[in-house]
Design a protein around this motif. Structure first.
Motif, short mmCIF file in Angstrom:
data_model
loop_
_atom_site.label_atom_id
_atom_site.label_comp_id
_atom_site.label_asym_id
_atom_site.label_seq_id
_atom_site.Cartn_x
_atom_site.Cartn_y
_atom_site.Cartn_z
N LYS A 1 0.84 -1.20 0.00
CA LYS A 1 0.00 0.00 0.00
C LYS A 1 0.87 1.25 0.00
O LYS A 1 0.58 2.22 -0.70
CB LYS A 1 -0.91 0.01 1.24
N PHE A 2 1.96 1.20 0.75
CA PHE A 2 2.85 2.35 0.79
C PHE A 2 3.48 2.58 -0.59
O PHE A 2 3.60 3.71 -1.06
CB PHE A 2 3.93 2.13 1.85
N GLY A 3 3.87 1.48 -1.23
CA GLY A 3 4.43 1.58 -2.58
C GLY A 3 3.43 2.22 -3.53
O GLY A 3 3.77 3.11 -4.32
N TRP B 1 3.73 5.71 -5.63
CA TRP B 1 3.50 5.71 -7.08
C TRP B 1 2.43 6.74 -7.45
O TRP B 1 2.62 7.57 -8.33
CB TRP B 1 3.09 4.31 -7.53
N ASN B 2 1.32 6.68 -6.71
CA ASN B 2 0.21 7.59 -7.02
C ASN B 2 0.60 9.05 -6.79
O ASN B 2 0.23 9.92 -7.58
CB ASN B 2 -1.02 7.26 -6.19
N SER B 3 1.35 9.32 -5.71
CA SER B 3 1.72 10.73 -5.49
C SER B 3 2.69 11.18 -6.57
O SER B 3 2.60 12.32 -7.04
CB SER B 3 2.30 10.99 -4.10
N GLY B 4 3.63 10.31 -6.94
CA GLY B 4 4.56 10.67 -8.02
C GLY B 4 3.81 10.99 -9.30
O GLY B 4 4.07 12.00 -9.95
N ARG C 1 8.96 14.10 -15.14
CA ARG C 1 10.20 14.76 -14.73
C ARG C 1 10.92 13.91 -13.70
O ARG C 1 10.35 13.00 -13.10
CB ARG C 1 9.90 16.14 -14.17
N THR C 2 12.20 14.27 -13.44
CA THR C 2 13.04 13.43 -12.58
C THR C 2 12.43 13.23 -11.18
O THR C 2 12.38 12.11 -10.69
CB THR C 2 14.44 14.04 -12.46
N GLY C 3 11.94 14.31 -10.57
CA GLY C 3 11.42 14.21 -9.21
C GLY C 3 10.31 13.18 -9.09
O GLY C 3 10.45 12.18 -8.37
N PRO C 4 9.20 13.38 -9.81
CA PRO C 4 8.13 12.39 -9.77
C PRO C 4 8.58 11.01 -10.22
O PRO C 4 8.12 10.00 -9.66
CB PRO C 4 7.08 12.93 -10.74
N ALA C 5 9.51 10.95 -11.17
CA ALA C 5 9.96 9.64 -11.65
C ALA C 5 10.64 8.86 -10.53
O ALA C 5 10.45 7.66 -10.38
CB ALA C 5 10.91 9.81 -12.83
N VAL C 6 11.41 9.57 -9.69
CA VAL C 6 12.09 8.90 -8.58
C VAL C 6 11.06 8.36 -7.59
O VAL C 6 11.14 7.20 -7.14
CB VAL C 6 13.07 9.88 -7.88
N LEU C 7 10.05 9.19 -7.28
CA LEU C 7 8.99 8.75 -6.36
C LEU C 7 8.30 7.49 -6.90
O LEU C 7 8.07 6.52 -6.17
CB LEU C 7 7.93 9.84 -6.26
N MET C 8 7.98 7.54 -8.21
CA MET C 8 7.25 6.42 -8.80
C MET C 8 8.11 5.16 -8.80
O MET C 8 7.63 4.07 -8.51
CB MET C 8 6.80 6.78 -10.22
N LEU C 9 9.38 5.32 -9.13
CA LEU C 9 10.25 4.14 -9.18
C LEU C 9 10.41 3.55 -7.78
O LEU C 9 10.36 2.32 -7.60
CB LEU C 9 11.62 4.52 -9.76
N GLY D 1 8.28 3.70 -5.33
CA GLY D 1 7.03 3.00 -5.05
C GLY D 1 6.96 1.68 -5.79
O GLY D 1 6.60 0.65 -5.23
N TYR D 2 7.38 1.72 -7.05
CA TYR D 2 7.32 0.50 -7.85
C TYR D 2 8.20 -0.59 -7.26
O TYR D 2 7.81 -1.76 -7.20
CB TYR D 2 7.75 0.77 -9.30
N LEU D 3 9.39 -0.20 -6.80
CA LEU D 3 10.32 -1.21 -6.29
C LEU D 3 9.74 -1.92 -5.07
O LEU D 3 9.92 -3.13 -4.89
CB LEU D 3 11.68 -0.58 -5.96
N LEU D 4 9.01 -1.18 -4.23
CA LEU D 4 8.38 -1.80 -3.08
C LEU D 4 7.36 -2.86 -3.53
O LEU D 4 7.18 -3.89 -2.89
CB LEU D 4 7.65 -0.76 -2.23
N ILE D 5 6.71 -2.57 -4.66
CA ILE D 5 5.68 -3.48 -5.15
C ILE D 5 6.29 -4.62 -5.96
O ILE D 5 6.04 -5.80 -5.72
CB ILE D 5 4.67 -2.70 -6.03
N GLY D 6 7.16 -4.24 -6.91
CA GLY D 6 7.73 -5.24 -7.81
C GLY D 6 8.61 -6.24 -7.09
O GLY D 6 8.62 -7.42 -7.43
#
Lengths: 218, 477
Positions: free
Chosen positions: B108-110, B114-117, B139-147, B149-154
């Protein structure tokens, strides 16, 4: 369990192969190009040109306008009057990142600043005599006044209504917003139009065969 | 599957334990995915309306076409498609590896990251701080957040795989493991490479093309196939027709898929051999496509009446057929003679919607119809609502993709004639734009019905019992 390492290695290898063939090999070929010096005009091409680019990016112009010219064998870009030669990787070495575009809901703008650029048939009487700064202001302000069929949205928000103090601005549009007022482009609009007028990639490059020589370009 | 009643009971108990372990997290994913779906349809409708009514919201710079259209794609690809893929992927992994999900809070945290990014990326896009490079809109900032989040899930996908209890992995697990691994690599490498100044000129566009293709094939298509390989045999209650065929399909997909990307720059300022290589790869892609589709159809053969009664099967089989159409269209479009006409037209958008809506989303809908009752403990309330949703999604999505493809061909033909004025092509496209808006309307209607139905499921308002909701009784046709 015995399949596990094989599966994982395969997945890893497929990514590596893709990255190698689609990124690393192309990069070794077109990733380190140098500008070219033209003897005839004593100029180095391409010329750095990024003033006003931010406005072009910010308003998403690239969503509908491309900046790349294809060979006649790949498309009719040259026949349409959008350019005199195809563009190659060297044309874009100073762009971060190139605004190549993938859609042409509007015309290609690679050479929009060149005086030979046209988007009408050669002998179309509707072709404007010159596309100068004022033409671009007016076109941005109300595109459908120029091309009735256009679906380019009006960019009125790039202009502001201003009380005339002293002289009328030289950039004031020939529209009537009311007594004592004028409509002028915002500073970012002035930059955007400067950028549009600076777009010209019709200079010669050695790798493009059949392109006009420097003497023939203007 | 077991002859022994006691074994059967044990299995059923195990399954319900697995479902209970991931229930909260997976429902969380589905809910946010559906939220993104509604938002993206709204953005899609706005951008489509603007194409034939340019003055619509014309004075609001935040709603100009150049900003809304990329925002729409962001919400659809990374919001609805990716988040539903994560939810379905985690559930399938847990079920197929027979490992319960521990610490669902991490998932859920991931998802939250992801959603906030993504929200940030869309807001930046609308505010005019988008990227210059098309296709790399985050952009780089949101991309880092999303990645992050993704890593926690993936990584949960990988952990479930490592801990799996049942011998050789099922074909869906191959695709899922691949997707969970491929996506962060494509996403991470492409965003690092295209960060300011790392690459020279056109190489940025080469990487963007490579990334977009990776995203469509190695993320969306891979998860879509994994789900179809699970759902279709499950509903028909037969094993996959041929395991060897599935295996050939997977490996040819993994090897060739990654070489198809440069057709996106066909005719552009890149050396011709690169495009030629990708055209060849597009042709070889017929192998994985045909193997998968033959496998799906052969599995269903003799049980086609189930298509009339099982919502899950109807959605996923529709998706499977659309998958074949998507790739055949991609093959045709990659050929030089076709590309010179359709490049730069709406044709590419047609391909995007064919993949995202007609194939991927339909399979995801099928999966959500299958999975949700197992997580909430009741069945879908109304077969009629599912039917409406199917028509909305199937007709709306196909109408949209079809209109885009056809208008692409016709405007392309007008543009390929240097004597035809540009305004002629503009005029030709007008009526298609109107149809597009209609298609978004139909899609939106279907999606709203689906969302309400899903909301009822979250509130546990449904049919009691263990029999899935069907359009009609099996054998009635």
């Amino acid at each position: 369990m015995s399949r596990s390492p094989k599966l994982f290695t395969g997945i890893l290898a497929s990514f590596a192969l893709s990255c190698f063939a689609m990124v690393l090999v192309p990069n070794s070929q077109i990733g380190r190009l140098q500008p070219e010096w033209d003897q005839d005009t004593n100029t180095v091409y391409p010329v750095k040109n990024d003033q006003g680019r931010e406005a072009y990016v910010a308003h998403g112009c690239v969503t509908c306008h491309s900046q790349q010219i294809r060979d006649p064998q790949n498309g009719e870009d040259i026949g349409r009057g959008w350019g005199v030669r195809r563009t190659v990787a060297r044309d874009y070495i100073l762009d971060d990142a190139p605004l190549l575009g993938s859609s042409r809901m509007g015309p290609d703008l690679t050479n929009a600043g060149s005086k030979d650029w046209r988007n009408e048939a050669k002998d179309d009487p509707r072709r404007p005599k010159r596309r100068d700064a004022m033409w671009h202001y007016m076109h941005l302000y109300n595109p459908s006044a120029f091309v009735r069929e256009t679906n380019m949205p009006p960019y009125r928000f790039l202009f502001e209504k201003q009380k005339i103090t002293g002289q009328r601005s030289v950039d004031a549009l020939p529209v009537d917003p009311g007594q004592g007022y004028q409509v002028v482009p915002k500073p970012e609009t002035v930059k955007l139009v400067k950028y549009l007028l600076s777009l010209d990639r019709s200079y010669p490059l050695k790798e493009v065969k059949g392109a006009p020589s420097a003497a023939g370009t203007k | 599957m077991s002859d022994n009643g006691a074994d059967e009971k044990k299995l059923a108990l195990e399954r319900s334990n697995l479902d209970a372990s991931c229930s909260g997290a997976v429902l969380w994913f589905f809910t946010s995915a559906i939220g993104w779906l509604l938002l993206s349809t709204l953005l899609g409708l706005v951008s489509s309306l603007k194409l034939h009514i340019p003055d619509f919201l014309g004075d609001c710079q935040y709603m100009s076409y150049g900003r809304v259209a990329p925002a729409y794609k962001l919400a659809l690809t990374y919001g609805w498609a990716s988040v539903s893929a994560m939810g379905v992927g985690i559930w399938l992994m847990s079920r197929l590896c027979r490992v319960p999900v521990r610490f669902p809070g991490m998932l859920k945290f991931g998802n939250l990251l992801w959603n906030s990014g993504l929200t940030l990326a869309i807001v930046l896009q609308i505010a005019g701080h988008g990227q210059a490079l098309e296709g790399m809109d985050i952009r780089t900032g949101p991309a880092v957040l999303m990645l992050a989040g993704y890593l926690l899930i993936g990584s949960w996908g990988a952990i479930l795989y490592r801990a799996r209890r049942s011998g050789p992995a099922y074909i869906s697990v191959w695709y899922l493991l691949g997707a969970f691994f491929w996506f962060p690599w494509f996403f991470g490498v492409a965003h690092c490479l295209t960060a300011r100044g790392a690459l020279q000129g056109v190489m940025n566009n080469v990487v963007a093309a490579w990334y977009q293709q990776g995203l469509s094939l190695f993320w969306l298509t891979a998860v879509g196939l994994a789900a179809a390989y699970y759902l279709i045999p499950k509903v028909v209650n037969r094993p996959v027709y041929s395991y060897n065929l599935a295996s050939v399909g997977f490996w040819s997909f993994a090897i060739v898929g990654g070489l198809t990307s440069l057709v996106r720059l066909s005719g552009g300022p890149v050396p011709a051999w690169m495009v030629t290589l990708s055209i060849a790869a597009n042709i070889v892609m017929l192998v994985p496509v045909l193997t998968a589709v033959v496998n799906f159809l052969a599995t269903v053969r003799g049980h086609s009446d189930l298509v009339y009664c099982s919502p899950t099967l109807r959605f996923s089989l529709f998706g499977a057929v659309a998958f074949a159409v998507t790739n055949v269209v991609a093959l045709a479009a990659s050929l030089r003679g076709v590309d010179r006409v359709v490049h730069f037209t709406q044709f590419a958008a047609g391909q995007y919607h064919l993949l995202t809506y007609s194939f991927f989303s339909m399979v995801m809908f099928g999966a959500i119809y299958y999975i949700t009752p197992r997580l909430v403990g009741c069945e879908w309330l109304s077969a009629t609502l599912i039917k409406f949703h199917f028509w909305g999604a199937a007709y709306g999505g196909s109408l949209l993709a079809g209109l885009l493809l056809i208008s692409g061909i016709f405007t392309g033909m007008a543009l390929a004639d240097p004597d035809a004025a540009f305004r002629q092509a503009l005029q030709m496209a007008q009526s298609y734009y109107f149809g597009q808006s209609l298609a978004y309307g139909i899609l939106g209607l279907g999606h709203w019905i689906f969302s309400l139905h899903f909301l009822l499921m979250l509130l546990r308002i449904g049919q009691p019992g263990t029999q899935p909701t069907r359009f009609s009784k099996p054998g009635a046709h």
